[in-house]
Design a protein around this motif. Structure first.
Motif, PDB file in Angstrom:
ATOM      1  N   VAL A 304     -22.165  -7.359 100.413  1.00  0.00           N
ATOM      2  CA  VAL A 304     -21.490  -7.689 101.667  1.00  0.00           C
ATOM      3  C   VAL A 304     -22.330  -7.322 102.888  1.00  0.00           C
ATOM      4  O   VAL A 304     -22.482  -8.130 103.811  1.00  0.00           O
ATOM      5  CB  VAL A 304     -20.112  -6.992 101.732  1.00  0.00           C
ATOM      6  CG1 VAL A 304     -19.458  -7.225 103.082  1.00  0.00           C
ATOM      7  CG2 VAL A 304     -19.203  -7.500 100.623  1.00  0.00           C
ATOM      8  N   LEU A 305     -22.890  -6.111 102.912  1.00  0.00           N
ATOM      9  CA  LEU A 305     -23.574  -5.623 104.102  1.00  0.00           C
ATOM     10  C   LEU A 305     -25.088  -5.734 104.039  1.00  0.00           C
ATOM     11  O   LEU A 305     -25.749  -5.686 105.076  1.00  0.00           O
ATOM     12  CB  LEU A 305     -23.187  -4.165 104.370  1.00  0.00           C
ATOM     13  CG  LEU A 305     -21.714  -3.921 104.717  1.00  0.00           C
ATOM     14  CD1 LEU A 305     -21.475  -2.440 104.966  1.00  0.00           C
ATOM     15  CD2 LEU A 305     -21.287  -4.738 105.925  1.00  0.00           C
ATOM     16  N   VAL A 306     -25.662  -5.821 102.831  1.00  0.00           N
ATOM     17  CA  VAL A 306     -27.119  -5.881 102.714  1.00  0.00           C
ATOM     18  C   VAL A 306     -27.595  -7.320 102.538  1.00  0.00           C
ATOM     19  O   VAL A 306     -28.448  -7.792 103.291  1.00  0.00           O
ATOM     20  CB  VAL A 306     -27.610  -4.991 101.557  1.00  0.00           C
ATOM     21  CG1 VAL A 306     -29.119  -5.133 101.390  1.00  0.00           C
ATOM     22  CG2 VAL A 306     -27.258  -3.528 101.825  1.00  0.00           C
ATOM     23  N   LYS A 307     -27.063  -8.023 101.578  1.00  0.00           N
ATOM     24  CA  LYS A 307     -27.490  -9.401 101.354  1.00  0.00           C
ATOM     25  C   LYS A 307     -27.052 -10.289 102.517  1.00  0.00           C
ATOM     26  O   LYS A 307     -25.924 -10.186 102.996  1.00  0.00           O
ATOM     27  CB  LYS A 307     -26.919  -9.922 100.039  1.00  0.00           C
ATOM     28  CG  LYS A 307     -27.507  -9.239  98.815  1.00  0.00           C
ATOM     29  CD  LYS A 307     -26.982  -9.845  97.534  1.00  0.00           C
ATOM     30  CE  LYS A 307     -27.613  -9.185  96.309  1.00  0.00           C
ATOM     31  NZ  LYS A 307     -27.093  -9.735  95.048  1.00  0.00           N
ATOM     32  N   PRO A 308     -27.932 -11.180 102.970  1.00  0.00           N
ATOM     33  CA  PRO A 308     -27.633 -11.986 104.178  1.00  0.00           C
ATOM     34  C   PRO A 308     -26.794 -13.211 103.868  1.00  0.00           C
ATOM     35  O   PRO A 308     -27.153 -14.337 104.224  1.00  0.00           O
ATOM     36  CB  PRO A 308     -29.031 -12.377 104.663  1.00  0.00           C
ATOM     37  CG  PRO A 308     -29.853 -12.468 103.420  1.00  0.00           C
ATOM     38  CD  PRO A 308     -29.307 -11.430 102.468  1.00  0.00           C
ATOM     39  N   THR A 309     -25.654 -13.019 103.234  1.00  0.00           N
ATOM     40  CA  THR A 309     -24.828 -14.165 102.852  1.00  0.00           C
ATOM     41  C   THR A 309     -23.402 -14.065 103.369  1.00  0.00           C
ATOM     42  O   THR A 309     -22.617 -14.988 103.165  1.00  0.00           O
ATOM     43  CB  THR A 309     -24.783 -14.294 101.320  1.00  0.00           C
ATOM     44  OG1 THR A 309     -24.334 -13.043 100.746  1.00  0.00           O
ATOM     45  CG2 THR A 309     -26.152 -14.636 100.762  1.00  0.00           C
ATOM     46  N   SER A 310     -23.043 -12.959 104.015  1.00  0.00           N
ATOM     47  CA  SER A 310     -21.648 -12.770 104.417  1.00  0.00           C
ATOM     48  C   SER A 310     -21.336 -13.377 105.778  1.00  0.00           C
ATOM     49  O   SER A 310     -20.184 -13.700 106.066  1.00  0.00           O
ATOM     50  CB  SER A 310     -21.304 -11.275 104.438  1.00  0.00           C
ATOM     51  OG  SER A 310     -22.060 -10.594 105.422  1.00  0.00           O
ATOM     52  N   GLY A 311     -22.332 -13.520 106.667  1.00  0.00           N
ATOM     53  CA  GLY A 311     -22.079 -14.031 108.013  1.00  0.00           C
ATOM     54  C   GLY A 311     -21.564 -12.989 108.980  1.00  0.00           C
ATOM     55  O   GLY A 311     -21.217 -13.319 110.113  1.00  0.00           O
ATOM     56  N   PHE A 312     -21.514 -11.734 108.547  1.00  0.00           N
ATOM     57  CA  PHE A 312     -21.036 -10.653 109.406  1.00  0.00           C
ATOM     58  C   PHE A 312     -21.917  -9.429 109.190  1.00  0.00           C
ATOM     59  O   PHE A 312     -22.270  -9.094 108.053  1.00  0.00           O
ATOM     60  CB  PHE A 312     -19.581 -10.314 109.083  1.00  0.00           C
ATOM     61  CG  PHE A 312     -19.054  -9.118 109.826  1.00  0.00           C
ATOM     62  CD1 PHE A 312     -18.870  -9.158 111.198  1.00  0.00           C
ATOM     63  CD2 PHE A 312     -18.741  -7.948 109.154  1.00  0.00           C
ATOM     64  CE1 PHE A 312     -18.387  -8.062 111.884  1.00  0.00           C
ATOM     65  CE2 PHE A 312     -18.254  -6.847 109.826  1.00  0.00           C
ATOM     66  CZ  PHE A 312     -18.074  -6.900 111.199  1.00  0.00           C
ATOM     67  N   ASN A 313     -22.282  -8.761 110.283  1.00  0.00           N
ATOM     68  CA  ASN A 313     -23.154  -7.596 110.223  1.00  0.00           C
ATOM     69  C   ASN A 313     -22.575  -6.480 111.080  1.00  0.00           C
ATOM     70  O   ASN A 313     -21.796  -6.724 112.007  1.00  0.00           O
ATOM     71  CB  ASN A 313     -24.566  -7.947 110.719  1.00  0.00           C
ATOM     72  CG  ASN A 313     -25.164  -9.131 109.986  1.00  0.00           C
ATOM     73  OD1 ASN A 313     -25.665  -9.009 108.884  1.00  0.00           O
ATOM     74  ND2 ASN A 313     -25.092 -10.309 110.606  1.00  0.00           N
ATOM     75  N   VAL A 314     -22.974  -5.265 110.776  1.00  0.00           N
ATOM     76  CA  VAL A 314     -22.529  -4.108 111.555  1.00  0.00           C
ATOM     77  C   VAL A 314     -23.754  -3.369 112.069  1.00  0.00           C
ATOM     78  O   VAL A 314     -24.826  -3.408 111.467  1.00  0.00           O
ATOM     79  CB  VAL A 314     -21.658  -3.159 110.704  1.00  0.00           C
ATOM     80  CG1 VAL A 314     -20.373  -3.843 110.281  1.00  0.00           C
ATOM     81  CG2 VAL A 314     -22.415  -2.654 109.485  1.00  0.00           C
ATOM     82  N   GLY A 315     -23.576  -2.698 113.210  1.00  0.00           N
ATOM     83  CA  GLY A 315     -24.634  -1.892 113.777  1.00  0.00           C
ATOM     84  C   GLY A 315     -24.739  -0.532 113.116  1.00  0.00           C
ATOM     85  O   GLY A 315     -23.959  -0.180 112.222  1.00  0.00           O
ATOM     86  N   TYR A 316     -25.710   0.245 113.577  1.00  0.00           N
ATOM     87  CA  TYR A 316     -25.981   1.555 112.973  1.00  0.00           C
ATOM     88  C   TYR A 316     -24.783   2.488 113.088  1.00  0.00           C
ATOM     89  O   TYR A 316     -24.346   3.097 112.094  1.00  0.00           O
ATOM     90  CB  TYR A 316     -27.214   2.166 113.640  1.00  0.00           C
ATOM     91  CG  TYR A 316     -27.348   3.650 113.419  1.00  0.00           C
ATOM     92  CD1 TYR A 316     -27.563   4.170 112.147  1.00  0.00           C
ATOM     93  CD2 TYR A 316     -27.240   4.537 114.481  1.00  0.00           C
ATOM     94  CE1 TYR A 316     -27.675   5.536 111.940  1.00  0.00           C
ATOM     95  CE2 TYR A 316     -27.360   5.896 114.287  1.00  0.00           C
ATOM     96  CZ  TYR A 316     -27.573   6.393 113.014  1.00  0.00           C
ATOM     97  OH  TYR A 316     -27.681   7.738 112.816  1.00  0.00           O
TER      98      TYR A 316
END
Length: 738
Positions: A304-316
């Motif tokens: 969910v958070l590492v692979k670039p396939t979810s379309g959603f990212n979080v900051g540090y």
């Protein structure tokens, strides 16, 4: 809002005749006040300044409102798409983790079913009898699987047991998932038996009896299949009810081959603490173990958070907060998923251009973003290029540059993901968690440093962060431990033996697909290690068994091996230096990345009483009505009654005089009626209009009813305490300040 009643208007005859049958609608939200031009008396000729309602202005306002509504709808659609994809991914991850265990449980179910049938063979007459059949004492044994879940919160296991039931059903078993809440003293054994019949026989009889289940199982379509009863948590069950349920099933186990699957959250001896010995002697247990919450979390974070396939990212800071939130909730995966969903929801509701995240799912992302960005209005393009990450960006504010910037963000995100997975594969040899490596890799301050500044310490004493560091606010690492997980992963590469290093390089080759420069260096290292490994295999074993000193050739090979480890470590440093660029360092990253940790923390922890106070004091800002907004801080009669009451309560201390409060409320509500009355007195028709006493009495009663309802609502929300017998004319405020 409350409907307004005008005392100066005479009652209509038609309405008075049908007052009982003519039901008027009750408006929860008030109607807008009439325009001054409409309320002006016909005899008044005083000229007033007209409001500009030209067609051009109306068209521009309508177009702006329609655009806002359109883009809001696009953001909602993007959120639905992104979160449905994340939710499907999480379910697939958990199912993939448990598939081996599910297959093992199914094999055990088949063995247990065969063992139950081998204890005695029943004829067709015995099967159809409505009472149990017992051949010997061994026939009363129920095969039971004790699944150790290792979770404090059983919420995480609900989906697991549901998936287990689906898996067993797909293989031909009859399955019933009975909640531990059904095994309560209030429901008794009839409650759990009713749930069992509802899921198997598909009926809920008035009088429950297990003979109904026996009759159903004797049918040809249902016979000769195991009946699996799944109970999610034995420690949440009533021991008396569960013991009675087990002893009842043991009497029918020959006619109905029931197999129990019971979840255990703590230790394997939990059944001894819950059940009496009379019930334990009927169980034939077998122990199974689910994956730990940490293993599940790493798998979810990876997909969910590492692979670039979810379309959603979080900051540090958001990632660090999610890590601490997971740890503080005793490793509850459901708490992490809930926090992630709130973060995703907040991102798509706050970020104007977040609907462009749909382009990450498109194979031709560049084309998708180019088409969308060309249609953006000039205001949105200006907003995009005024983002904090674009302050140093020198580019023309056009859609093509925005589309190109989003494509660069996607490319950077993919390379970053590859390096994080390479570090995680190395860190697995020291049982590192992916969430810890993720937080360090997202830190823009750490990764913006020169590689030599933080990699020079690799040869020195490196210790992993202590558990105290996990409790820091927002997951921030202290100065002594910042970046230690990445450094530890690099050091691990230097210390790996040849066999494990070869295995690691194969995984790196898989993760770095698309980065040609890295893949070429990985293949060179693989060829060197394969050649050295071949030389070691052809060397005679006798030379190493005699205890003779190492030859020059052996020393050379040892040096070559250490040099290959050093080259592999240098390759990791190269990947960190060139490809581990956090998303927060890229222009336009705000469109696809959520960074507002304070908003997420407020949404999770919350302050409901403060939120209620703010909503009541500023209700017009949420309702967005023009008649209330124009008053500013002045109370208007068109506002919600509860909002008027709470604003008036601010004028009092901790005690509110009930009579004074009512008079203030009444004066506020009647302010519009007084203005209307003065206008009608100046009108030539005013002499014909005289208020009736009956209407005035009804109007006074309606104000009192509205006042009582508003007081009750404030009491329900916990802002007021009702009068006591000692002082019946005073109310007490409970909440003060914001």
């Amino acid at each position: 809002m409350s409907p307004s009643v005008t005392p100066d208007s005479p009652p209509s005859p038609s309405k008075s005749e049908n007052s009982e049958t003519n039901l008027q609608p009750f408006f929860v939200l008030h109607k807008a006040l009439p325009r001054k031009s409409e309320g002006k008396a016909s005899g008044s000729r005083k000229t007033r300044r007209k409001i500009d309602l030209s067609p051009t202005l109306l068209k521009s306002n309508d177009k702006s409102d329609s655009d806002n509504h359109l883009y809001e709808q696009l953001r909602i659609e993007a959120f639905d798409l992104v979160w449905s994809n994340i939710e499907t991914t999480i379910k697939g991850v958990l199912r993939r983790i448990n598939v081996d265990l599910f297959n093992e449980i199914y094999s055990w179910v088949c063995e247990s079913f065969s063992a139950t049938k081998s204890t005695g063979t029943l004829g067709i007459y015995d099967v159809k009898r409505s009472y149990p059949v017992v051949i010997n004492s061994i026939c009363k044994q129920i095969f039971t699987a004790l699944i150790l879940t290792k979770n404090v919160e059983f919420v995480d296991d609900l989906l697991t047991f549901e998936e287990l039931g689906i898996h067993l059903k797909s293989h031909g078993c009859h399955v019933a998932n009975i909640s531990s809440l059904d095994f309560s003293v209030k429901n008794g054994v009839g409650g759990c038996l009713r749930s069992l019949l509802r899921q198997t026989v598909a009926i809920t009889p008035d009088v429950v009896d297990i003979s109904i289940l026996a009759a159903w199982y004797s049918e040809p379509d249902n016979y000769d299949k195991p009946v699996v009863v799944i109970i999610d948590d034995i420690e949440r069950c009533s021991g008396i009810v569960l013991a009675e349920f087990i002893m009842m099933l043991s009497e029918w186990v020959i006619k109905i081959p029931i197999i129990l699957v019971i979840g255990v959250a703590t230790t394997v001896d939990a059944p001894r603490k819950v059940l009496p010995s009379s019930a334990l002697e009927h169980l034939e247990p077998r122990q199974f173990t689910l994956g730990s919450p940490i293993e599940r979390m790493d798998a979810i974070v990876e997909d969910v958070l590492v692979k670039p396939t979810s379309g959603f990212n979080v900051g540090y800071k958001v990632a660090a907060f999610l890590r601490n939130y997971f740890l503080k909730h005793d490793g509850t995966v459901s708490a992490f998923i809930r926090a992630l969903k709130i973060a995703c929801m907040k991102h798509f509701s706050m970020e104007i251009l977040s609907f462009l995240a749909k382009g990450t799912f498109n194979e031709d992302s560049q084309g998708f973003w180019s088409d969308k960005c060309k249609l953006l209005p000039e205001v949105m393009l200006k907003y995009a290029f005024d983002l904090p990450s674009c302050q140093r960006l020198i580019a023309e504010k056009v859609g093509d540059n925005l589309a190109h910037g989003l494509s660069e963000v996607k490319k950077l995100r993919k390379n970053w993901s590859s390096v994080v997975m390479c570090l995680y594969e190395a860190g697995k040899f020291h049982r590192m968690q992916l969430l810890d490596i993720l937080c360090e890799a997202l830190d823009p301050d750490f990764c913006n440093l020169e590689a030599s500044d933080y990699l020079l310490t690799v040869g020195k004493d490196i210790t992993l962060p202590s558990s105290a560091d996990h409790g820091l606010h927002d997951g921030e690492c202290s100065g002594l431990t910042k970046g230690r997980f990445i450094l530890q992963a690099v050091q691990t590469v230097r210390d790996l033996p040849v066999a494990l290093l070869l295995q690691l390089l194969k995984l790196w080759e898989k993760h770095t697909v698309g980065i040609d420069e890295v893949i070429q260096k990985v293949k060179e290292l693989q060829s060197v290690l394969t050649f050295e490994d071949h030389d070691k295999t052809i060397e005679p074993e006798g030379l190493r068994m005699r205890g003779r000193p190492m030859s020059r050739h052996q020393l050379t090979m040892e040096k070559c091996t250490s040099s290959v480890n050093e080259k592999a470590a240098l390759l990791v440093e190269f990947m960190i230096r060139n490809y581990l660029t956090p998303l927060e360092c890229a222009p336009f990253h705000e469109i696809v990345c959520f960074k507002h940790v304070d908003i997420l923390q407020s949404a999770l922890i919350g302050d409901p009483r403060r939120t209620i106070q703010v909503d009541l004091l500023k209700s017009h800002t949420y309702l967005c009505c023009s008649c209330c907004n124009k008053g500013g801080s002045i109370l208007l009669p068109s506002m919600h009654d509860t909002s008027i009451m709470y604003n008036l309560a601010q004028e009092h201390g901790d005690l509110i005089n009930l009579h004074d409060w009512y008079q203030s409320f009444r004066a506020t509500v009647l302010s519009s009626c007084t203005k209307t009355k003065h206008k009608l007195q100046r009108s030539p028709m005013s002499k014909k209009r005289k208020p009736a006493n009956a209407v005035a009495n009804v109007f006074e009663a309606s104000i009192q009813a509205r006042f009582c309802r508003a007081v009750t609502e404030l009491q329900i929300t916990g802002l007021l305490r009702m009068p006591s017998k000692r002082r019946p004319d005073f109310l007490q405020r409970v909440a003060f300040g914001l």
